[in-house]
Design a protein around this motif. Structure first.
Motif, mmCIF file in Angstrom:
data_model
loop_
_atom_site.group_PDB
_atom_site.id
_atom_site.type_symbol
_atom_site.label_atom_id
_atom_site.label_comp_id
_atom_site.label_asym_id
_atom_site.label_seq_id
_atom_site.Cartn_x
_atom_site.Cartn_y
_atom_site.Cartn_z
ATOM 1 N N ILE A 1 0.860 -1.169 0.000
ATOM 2 C CA ILE A 1 0.000 0.000 0.000
ATOM 3 C C ILE A 1 0.901 1.225 0.000
ATOM 4 O O ILE A 1 1.895 1.263 0.714
ATOM 5 C CB ILE A 1 -0.915 0.005 1.241
ATOM 6 C CG1 ILE A 1 -1.787 -1.249 1.264
ATOM 7 C CG2 ILE A 1 -1.758 1.276 1.287
ATOM 8 C CD1 ILE A 1 -2.535 -1.443 2.562
ATOM 9 N N MET A 2 0.563 2.222 -0.817
ATOM 10 C CA MET A 2 1.322 3.469 -0.856
ATOM 11 C C MET A 2 0.399 4.610 -0.451
ATOM 12 O O MET A 2 -0.780 4.618 -0.807
ATOM 13 C CB MET A 2 1.865 3.727 -2.258
ATOM 14 C CG MET A 2 2.909 2.732 -2.677
ATOM 15 S SD MET A 2 3.453 2.870 -4.403
ATOM 16 C CE MET A 2 3.889 4.572 -4.552
ATOM 17 N N PHE A 14 -3.014 4.164 -2.467
ATOM 18 C CA PHE A 14 -2.953 3.346 -3.674
ATOM 19 C C PHE A 14 -2.613 1.913 -3.318
ATOM 20 O O PHE A 14 -1.869 1.654 -2.381
ATOM 21 C CB PHE A 14 -1.840 3.847 -4.621
ATOM 22 C CG PHE A 14 -1.971 5.276 -5.026
ATOM 23 C CD1 PHE A 14 -2.742 5.627 -6.114
ATOM 24 C CD2 PHE A 14 -1.310 6.271 -4.322
ATOM 25 C CE1 PHE A 14 -2.852 6.953 -6.507
ATOM 26 C CE2 PHE A 14 -1.416 7.593 -4.706
ATOM 27 C CZ PHE A 14 -2.185 7.939 -5.788
ATOM 28 N N ARG A 15 -3.133 0.987 -4.117
ATOM 29 C CA ARG A 15 -2.674 -0.400 -4.049
ATOM 30 C C ARG A 15 -1.441 -0.509 -4.943
ATOM 31 O O ARG A 15 -1.454 -0.029 -6.071
ATOM 32 C CB ARG A 15 -3.732 -1.359 -4.580
ATOM 33 C CG ARG A 15 -4.886 -1.567 -3.668
ATOM 34 C CD ARG A 15 -5.823 -2.625 -4.293
ATOM 35 N NE ARG A 15 -6.949 -2.876 -3.450
ATOM 36 C CZ ARG A 15 -8.147 -2.340 -3.605
ATOM 37 N NH1 ARG A 15 -8.374 -1.527 -4.604
ATOM 38 N NH2 ARG A 15 -9.121 -2.624 -2.774
ATOM 39 N N VAL A 16 -0.411 -1.151 -4.462
ATOM 40 C CA VAL A 16 0.798 -1.348 -5.262
ATOM 41 C C VAL A 16 0.633 -2.647 -6.043
ATOM 42 O O VAL A 16 0.375 -3.694 -5.451
ATOM 43 C CB VAL A 16 2.049 -1.424 -4.361
ATOM 44 C CG1 VAL A 16 3.291 -1.697 -5.192
ATOM 45 C CG2 VAL A 16 2.199 -0.151 -3.553
ATOM 46 N N PRO A 17 0.770 -2.591 -7.361
ATOM 47 C CA PRO A 17 0.646 -3.832 -8.132
ATOM 48 C C PRO A 17 1.844 -4.742 -7.883
ATOM 49 O O PRO A 17 2.953 -4.268 -7.621
ATOM 50 C CB PRO A 17 0.630 -3.348 -9.585
ATOM 51 C CG PRO A 17 1.338 -2.041 -9.548
ATOM 52 C CD PRO A 17 1.054 -1.440 -8.196
ATOM 53 N N MET A 23 10.665 -3.093 -5.812
ATOM 54 C CA MET A 23 10.300 -1.734 -6.203
ATOM 55 C C MET A 23 10.678 -0.794 -5.077
ATOM 56 O O MET A 23 10.867 -1.212 -3.946
ATOM 57 C CB MET A 23 8.797 -1.638 -6.465
ATOM 58 C CG MET A 23 8.305 -2.494 -7.597
ATOM 59 S SD MET A 23 6.565 -2.255 -7.968
ATOM 60 C CE MET A 23 5.768 -2.740 -6.464
ATOM 61 N N THR A 24 10.750 0.476 -5.399
ATOM 62 C CA THR A 24 11.004 1.501 -4.402
ATOM 63 C C THR A 24 10.030 2.642 -4.626
ATOM 64 O O THR A 24 9.528 2.825 -5.734
ATOM 65 C CB THR A 24 12.464 1.992 -4.466
ATOM 66 O OG1 THR A 24 12.692 2.878 -3.391
ATOM 67 C CG2 THR A 24 12.758 2.675 -5.771
ATOM 68 N N GLY A 25 9.749 3.380 -3.575
ATOM 69 C CA GLY A 25 8.833 4.504 -3.682
ATOM 70 C C GLY A 25 9.588 5.807 -3.830
ATOM 71 O O GLY A 25 10.775 5.900 -3.537
ATOM 72 N N ALA A 26 8.895 6.830 -4.278
ATOM 73 C CA ALA A 26 9.466 8.167 -4.390
ATOM 74 C C ALA A 26 9.562 8.787 -2.992
ATOM 75 O O ALA A 26 8.938 8.296 -2.047
ATOM 76 C CB ALA A 26 8.580 9.019 -5.299
ATOM 77 N N ILE A 32 3.585 0.986 2.843
ATOM 78 C CA ILE A 32 3.141 0.207 3.995
ATOM 79 C C ILE A 32 3.137 -1.254 3.583
ATOM 80 O O ILE A 32 2.452 -1.642 2.634
ATOM 81 C CB ILE A 32 1.727 0.631 4.434
ATOM 82 C CG1 ILE A 32 1.710 2.126 4.738
ATOM 83 C CG2 ILE A 32 1.258 -0.189 5.609
ATOM 84 C CD1 ILE A 32 0.327 2.702 4.836
ATOM 85 N N LYS A 33 3.902 -2.049 4.291
ATOM 86 C CA LYS A 33 3.953 -3.486 4.009
ATOM 87 C C LYS A 33 3.043 -4.198 5.006
ATOM 88 O O LYS A 33 3.166 -4.020 6.204
ATOM 89 C CB LYS A 33 5.382 -4.005 4.117
ATOM 90 C CG LYS A 33 6.297 -3.415 3.071
ATOM 91 C CD LYS A 33 7.691 -3.949 3.192
ATOM 92 C CE LYS A 33 8.585 -3.297 2.146
ATOM 93 N NZ LYS A 33 9.960 -3.756 2.246
#
Length: 127
Positions: A1-2, A14-17, A23-26, A32-33
């Motif tokens: 979850i972002m 957002f749901r992370v596909p 992957m990394t976030g900006a 959130i894991k």
């Protein structure tokens, strides 16, 4: 979850596909894991009015609103008992599958509409 934590769209969830690779976030996004049994509950909680109010309560800044990771981490989500959570997931799973199916069908119908409208406007087809 972002969750976006900076700017006019702070608090957007957002749901992370699953792309099958790391992957990394900006810098302006919190990741959130969650384990799979809690992921949908946490996602819907953060999108809910209660979750958004919790996020709003830690926002600072007026020109560029933001909240920091530490304040976000200090917010605790109260989970229901395991049976209630299990029942929730059974019900929400079928609902989210239906929503996904309807969104795909809507996209197809929008494409058909756009194609038919362009052909109608060009005179290629007549009613």
């Amino acid at each position: 979850i972002m969750v976006s934590n900076i700017g006019a769209n702070y608090g957007t969830v957002f749901r992370v596909p699953d792309l099958g690779q790391p992957m990394t976030g900006a810098p302006n996004v919190l990741i959130i894991k969650c384990d799979n049994s809690n992921k949908e509950f946490v996602y819907l909680y953060l999108k809910s009015e209660i979750g958004q109010n919790a996020i709003n309560s830690i926002v600072t800044g007026s020109a560029v609103p933001k909240f920091n990771k530490t304040d976000f981490r200090n917010h605790h989500i109260i989970y229901p008992n395991l049976k209630t959570l299990s029942d929730f997931h059974k019900n929400i799973f079928s609902t989210t599958q239906l929503i996904t199916k309807n969104q795909k069908q809507l996209k197809i119908l929008e494409n058909v509409r756009n194609l038919l409208l362009s052909k109608l406007m060009s005179g290629e087809i007549r009613v």
